[in-house]
Design a protein around this motif. Structure first.
Motif, PDB file in Angstrom:
ATOM      1  N   LEU A 168       8.803   1.301   3.819  1.00  0.00           N
ATOM      2  CA  LEU A 168       9.894   1.645   2.909  1.00  0.00           C
ATOM      3  C   LEU A 168       9.676   3.019   2.300  1.00  0.00           C
ATOM      4  O   LEU A 168       8.581   3.330   1.831  1.00  0.00           O
ATOM      5  CB  LEU A 168       9.980   0.599   1.782  1.00  0.00           C
ATOM      6  N   SER A 169      10.735   3.819   2.301  1.00  0.00           N
ATOM      7  CA  SER A 169      10.703   5.098   1.590  1.00  0.00           C
ATOM      8  C   SER A 169      12.042   5.273   0.877  1.00  0.00           C
ATOM      9  O   SER A 169      12.989   4.524   1.097  1.00  0.00           O
ATOM     10  CB  SER A 169      10.440   6.260   2.548  1.00  0.00           C
ATOM     11  N   ILE A 170      12.087   6.276   0.010  1.00  0.00           N
ATOM     12  CA  ILE A 170      13.294   6.590  -0.746  1.00  0.00           C
ATOM     13  C   ILE A 170      13.762   7.971  -0.294  1.00  0.00           C
ATOM     14  O   ILE A 170      12.981   8.920  -0.268  1.00  0.00           O
ATOM     15  CB  ILE A 170      13.028   6.582  -2.270  1.00  0.00           C
ATOM     16  N   THR A 171      15.055   8.067   0.074  1.00  0.00           N
ATOM     17  CA  THR A 171      15.612   9.332   0.568  1.00  0.00           C
ATOM     18  C   THR A 171      15.869  10.298  -0.585  1.00  0.00           C
ATOM     19  O   THR A 171      15.769   9.923  -1.760  1.00  0.00           O
ATOM     20  CB  THR A 171      16.941   9.094   1.316  1.00  0.00           C
ATOM     21  N   ALA A 172      16.237  11.521  -0.248  1.00  0.00           N
ATOM     22  CA  ALA A 172      16.571  12.529  -1.253  1.00  0.00           C
ATOM     23  C   ALA A 172      17.757  12.070  -2.109  1.00  0.00           C
ATOM     24  O   ALA A 172      17.900  12.499  -3.251  1.00  0.00           O
ATOM     25  CB  ALA A 172      16.887  13.859  -0.579  1.00  0.00           C
TER      26      ALA A 172
ATOM     27  N   LYS B 111       0.860  -1.184   0.000  1.00  0.00           N
ATOM     28  CA  LYS B 111       0.000   0.000   0.000  1.00  0.00           C
ATOM     29  C   LYS B 111       0.896   1.233   0.000  1.00  0.00           C
ATOM     30  O   LYS B 111       1.780   1.360   0.846  1.00  0.00           O
ATOM     31  CB  LYS B 111      -0.912  -0.006   1.234  1.00  0.00           C
ATOM     32  N   ASN B 112       0.670   2.121  -0.968  1.00  0.00           N
ATOM     33  CA  ASN B 112       1.465   3.342  -1.081  1.00  0.00           C
ATOM     34  C   ASN B 112       0.797   4.489  -0.348  1.00  0.00           C
ATOM     35  O   ASN B 112      -0.418   4.665  -0.433  1.00  0.00           O
ATOM     36  CB  ASN B 112       1.664   3.722  -2.546  1.00  0.00           C
ATOM     37  N   TYR B 113       1.626   5.257   0.336  1.00  0.00           N
ATOM     38  CA  TYR B 113       1.193   6.470   1.025  1.00  0.00           C
ATOM     39  C   TYR B 113       1.964   7.638   0.426  1.00  0.00           C
ATOM     40  O   TYR B 113       2.758   7.461  -0.494  1.00  0.00           O
ATOM     41  CB  TYR B 113       1.459   6.355   2.530  1.00  0.00           C
ATOM     42  N   LYS B 114       1.752   8.831   0.962  1.00  0.00           N
ATOM     43  CA  LYS B 114       2.352  10.056   0.437  1.00  0.00           C
ATOM     44  C   LYS B 114       3.884   9.971   0.379  1.00  0.00           C
ATOM     45  O   LYS B 114       4.486  10.391  -0.597  1.00  0.00           O
ATOM     46  CB  LYS B 114       1.900  11.221   1.315  1.00  0.00           C
ATOM     47  N   ASP B 115       4.519   9.423   1.428  1.00  0.00           N
ATOM     48  CA  ASP B 115       5.981   9.437   1.472  1.00  0.00           C
ATOM     49  C   ASP B 115       6.612   8.082   1.811  1.00  0.00           C
ATOM     50  O   ASP B 115       7.783   8.006   2.138  1.00  0.00           O
ATOM     51  CB  ASP B 115       6.470  10.489   2.467  1.00  0.00           C
ATOM     52  N   HIS B 116       5.820   7.005   1.721  1.00  0.00           N
ATOM     53  CA  HIS B 116       6.355   5.671   1.991  1.00  0.00           C
ATOM     54  C   HIS B 116       5.385   4.603   1.485  1.00  0.00           C
ATOM     55  O   HIS B 116       4.276   4.932   1.059  1.00  0.00           O
ATOM     56  CB  HIS B 116       6.624   5.483   3.489  1.00  0.00           C
ATOM     57  N   ALA B 117       5.839   3.377   1.540  1.00  0.00           N
ATOM     58  CA  ALA B 117       4.989   2.236   1.183  1.00  0.00           C
ATOM     59  C   ALA B 117       5.045   1.231   2.331  1.00  0.00           C
ATOM     60  O   ALA B 117       6.066   1.107   3.011  1.00  0.00           O
ATOM     61  CB  ALA B 117       5.471   1.581  -0.101  1.00  0.00           C
ATOM     62  N   ILE B 118       3.952   0.522   2.539  1.00  0.00           N
ATOM     63  CA  ILE B 118       3.895  -0.578   3.492  1.00  0.00           C
ATOM     64  C   ILE B 118       3.904  -1.863   2.671  1.00  0.00           C
ATOM     65  O   ILE B 118       3.157  -1.987   1.701  1.00  0.00           O
ATOM     66  CB  ILE B 118       2.614  -0.529   4.357  1.00  0.00           C
TER      67      ILE B 118
END
Length: 141
Positions: free
Chosen positions: A46-50, A29-36
């Motif tokens: 999980l998220s991706i950094t700058a 499931k994708n959210y604004k700044d990460h995924a579960i």
């Protein structure tokens, strides 16, 4: 933890993460700044950094064939993951009701899927280990 400049992973980044970590995703499931990501016996945020690097928090456990696991990447979270290992529940389950620690509940239709990511209805942080999952068949039993 997830930083404020992080972003949700792309499909390719998600596939690379799953391959690198050896995870077979049952639900994402994708959210604004990460995924579960829910795996058979694991959960990741999980998220991706700058700098386009993976940033994640996760946990895993040993599962069993007769279990229904309620999980989250951290104990206080705005969602719970539900992983159903029992074939009878997968076959007969029609609807599930998740009651969160504060008494708020959500009903979710089941489509014979093994994993579900269910958000707290008010997006509040809740103790995932205190959530209660009830599964009902076509006769509401």
């Amino acid at each position: 933890m997830i930083g404020r400049f992080n972003r949700t992973p792309t499909e390719q980044e998600l596939e690379r993460f799953l391959s690198t970590e050896g995870v077979k995703a049952l639900a994402v499931k994708n959210y604004k700044d990460h995924a579960i990501i829910l795996g058979d016996a694991s959960v990741y945020t999980l998220s991706i950094t700058a700098d386009n690097e993976f940033q994640y928090v996760g946990s895993s456990w040993s599962g069993g064939p007769d279990r229904i696991d309620i999980t989250a990447a951290t104990q206080k979270t705005p969602f719970v993951g539900v992983i159903i290992h029992r074939d009878d529940v997968l076959e007969q389950g029609n609807k599930m009701k998740i009651t969160f620690e504060d008494g708020n509940s959500v009903e979710e239709s089941m489509n014979h899927e093994k994993a579900y990511i269910v958000d707290h209805p008010l997006e509040k942080l809740t103790n995932s280990s205190k959530a209660i999952v009830e599964v009902f068949n076509d006769e509401a039993k």
